[in-house]
Design a protein around this motif. Structure first.
Motif, mmCIF file in Angstrom:
data_model
loop_
_atom_site.group_PDB
_atom_site.id
_atom_site.type_symbol
_atom_site.label_atom_id
_atom_site.label_comp_id
_atom_site.label_asym_id
_atom_site.label_seq_id
_atom_site.Cartn_x
_atom_site.Cartn_y
_atom_site.Cartn_z
ATOM 1 N N ASP A 11 0.874 -1.181 0.000
ATOM 2 C CA ASP A 11 0.000 0.000 0.000
ATOM 3 C C ASP A 11 0.905 1.224 0.000
ATOM 4 N N THR A 12 0.802 2.074 -0.998
ATOM 5 C CA THR A 12 1.727 3.208 -1.104
ATOM 6 C C THR A 12 1.310 4.416 -0.268
ATOM 7 N N PHE A 13 0.090 4.421 0.279
ATOM 8 C CA PHE A 13 -0.365 5.494 1.169
ATOM 9 C C PHE A 13 -0.807 4.855 2.473
ATOM 10 N N GLN A 14 -0.143 5.212 3.563
ATOM 11 C CA GLN A 14 -0.514 4.662 4.863
ATOM 12 C C GLN A 14 -0.491 5.766 5.909
ATOM 13 N N CYS A 15 -1.286 5.537 6.953
ATOM 14 C CA CYS A 15 -1.344 6.465 8.071
ATOM 15 C C CYS A 15 -0.143 6.226 8.988
ATOM 16 N N PHE A 16 0.349 7.285 9.619
ATOM 17 C CA PHE A 16 1.546 7.185 10.450
ATOM 18 C C PHE A 16 1.435 6.085 11.500
ATOM 19 N N GLY A 17 0.362 6.089 12.266
ATOM 20 C CA GLY A 17 0.197 5.086 13.322
ATOM 21 C C GLY A 17 0.050 3.698 12.731
ATOM 22 N N GLY A 18 0.986 2.830 13.046
ATOM 23 C CA GLY A 18 0.902 1.456 12.561
ATOM 24 C C GLY A 18 1.296 1.263 11.111
ATOM 25 N N ASN A 19 1.959 2.234 10.497
ATOM 26 C CA ASN A 19 2.362 2.042 9.096
ATOM 27 C C ASN A 19 3.350 0.891 8.991
ATOM 28 N N GLN A 20 3.150 0.065 7.977
ATOM 29 C CA GLN A 20 4.083 -1.023 7.694
ATOM 30 C C GLN A 20 4.045 -1.300 6.202
ATOM 31 N N PRO A 54 12.017 -6.833 2.010
ATOM 32 C CA PRO A 54 11.960 -6.300 3.375
ATOM 33 C C PRO A 54 10.618 -5.663 3.724
ATOM 34 N N THR A 55 10.489 -5.346 5.004
ATOM 35 C CA THR A 55 9.370 -4.594 5.557
ATOM 36 C C THR A 55 9.948 -3.338 6.190
ATOM 37 N N LYS A 56 9.226 -2.227 6.068
ATOM 38 C CA LYS A 56 9.718 -0.958 6.609
ATOM 39 C C LYS A 56 8.596 -0.226 7.328
ATOM 40 N N THR A 57 8.881 0.259 8.542
ATOM 41 C CA THR A 57 7.979 1.127 9.292
ATOM 42 C C THR A 57 8.674 2.476 9.428
ATOM 43 N N TYR A 58 8.017 3.531 8.976
ATOM 44 C CA TYR A 58 8.604 4.867 9.048
ATOM 45 C C TYR A 58 8.290 5.505 10.396
ATOM 46 N N THR A 59 9.230 6.285 10.909
ATOM 47 C CA THR A 59 9.082 6.915 12.217
ATOM 48 C C THR A 59 8.637 8.371 12.134
ATOM 49 N N SER A 60 8.320 8.821 10.936
ATOM 50 C CA SER A 60 7.769 10.166 10.752
ATOM 51 C C SER A 60 6.871 10.140 9.523
ATOM 52 N N ASP A 61 6.013 11.143 9.428
ATOM 53 C CA ASP A 61 5.180 11.229 8.234
ATOM 54 C C ASP A 61 5.976 11.921 7.128
ATOM 55 N N GLY A 62 5.528 11.769 5.902
ATOM 56 C CA GLY A 62 6.201 12.383 4.766
ATOM 57 C C GLY A 62 6.101 11.503 3.539
ATOM 58 N N THR A 63 6.729 11.955 2.474
ATOM 59 C CA THR A 63 6.800 11.191 1.228
ATOM 60 C C THR A 63 8.230 10.725 1.065
ATOM 61 N N PHE A 64 8.378 9.434 0.770
ATOM 62 C CA PHE A 64 9.699 8.823 0.719
ATOM 63 C C PHE A 64 9.914 8.139 -0.630
ATOM 64 N N GLN A 65 11.096 8.311 -1.178
ATOM 65 C CA GLN A 65 11.503 7.660 -2.420
ATOM 66 C C GLN A 65 12.278 6.398 -2.064
ATOM 67 N N ILE A 66 11.836 5.244 -2.566
ATOM 68 C CA ILE A 66 12.493 3.976 -2.268
ATOM 69 C C ILE A 66 13.174 3.469 -3.534
ATOM 70 N N ARG A 67 14.456 3.136 -3.406
ATOM 71 C CA ARG A 67 15.196 2.606 -4.551
ATOM 72 C C ARG A 67 15.607 1.166 -4.255
ATOM 73 N N LEU A 68 15.285 0.274 -5.188
ATOM 74 C CA LEU A 68 15.794 -1.091 -5.168
ATOM 75 C C LEU A 68 16.855 -1.196 -6.257
ATOM 76 N N THR A 69 18.039 -1.666 -5.877
ATOM 77 C CA THR A 69 19.083 -1.948 -6.849
ATOM 78 C C THR A 69 19.314 -3.455 -6.859
ATOM 79 N N ALA A 70 19.137 -4.057 -8.034
ATOM 80 C CA ALA A 70 19.435 -5.476 -8.224
ATOM 81 C C ALA A 70 20.833 -5.568 -8.815
ATOM 82 N N ILE A 71 21.671 -6.420 -8.210
ATOM 83 C CA ILE A 71 23.074 -6.542 -8.615
ATOM 84 C C ILE A 71 23.338 -8.006 -8.980
ATOM 85 N N SER A 72 23.734 -8.234 -10.222
ATOM 86 C CA SER A 72 23.978 -9.615 -10.656
ATOM 87 C C SER A 72 25.319 -10.117 -10.128
#
Length: 176
Positions: A11-20, A54-72
């Motif tokens: 889910d790309t939009f989540q509420c701060f409390g309990g975001n995962q 992975p799983t990520k829980t953010y400790t503040s509200d905001g918009t975050f850019q997530i980068r995945l790099t796959a390395i062969s």
């Protein structure tokens, strides 16, 4: 061969409390193996993971850019950036105090008592509920405004208000 980085997010939009945020790695490579490097905020160097999904829980509200790099295993790379938003908790969902009434009396209007509702994405919807036992709640048809004026009451009745804003919701303390 070059890897192809790909992932999905629960889910790309989540509420701060309990975001995962759950990141599911869908990266591919035609032959060989990949390792992975995640950066959960492009502006924070040490917020990273090398887990496959992975799983990520953010400790503040905001918009975050997530980068995945796959390395062969041949050190070829591919990256993909996606965005998630953590919206602030809903605040100030407080309603008027409980009232003592005689059977058949009409309660005074139920309304907002503490400033204005805030947080979420800034756009709010309301749903008032009622209960005769304070355990089982029923939506009141048409009661979707900030305030609510109940009809005459013949039984002990509790009221509460649910405020929704984007992915956030908050339920007021019940009043009687």
């Amino acid at each position: 061969p070059n890897p192809v980085a790909d992932y999905s997010i629960n889910d790309t939009f989540q509420c701060f409390g309990g975001n995962q945020f759950n990141f599911t790695n869908n990266s591919t490579i035609s032959s060989g193996t990949n390792t992975y490097f995640w950066r959960f905020d492009l502006f924070t160097a040490n917020d990273t993971s090398t887990q496959v999904s992975p799983t990520k829980t953010y400790t503040s509200d905001g918009t975050f850019q997530i980068r995945l790099t796959a390395i062969s295993d041949k050190n070829c790379r591919d990256s993909l950036v996606k965005q998630v938003t953590v919206t602030p908790e809903i605040v100030n969902n407080t309603i008027t105090a409980s009232q003592t009434l005689c059977s058949g009396s009409v309660p005074t209007a139920l309304r907002q008592t503490s400033g204005v509702v805030g947080g979420g994405n800034g756009t709010f919807t309301y749903q008032w509920q009622r209960s005769t036992d304070s355990a089982t709640w029923v939506n009141i048809s048409g009661a979707t405004n900030v305030g609510y004026t109940p009809p005459a009451i013949t039984d002990t009745t509790w009221f509460r208000r649910i405020v929704t804003s984007g992915s956030c919701d908050d339920t007021s303390a019940p009043i009687r």
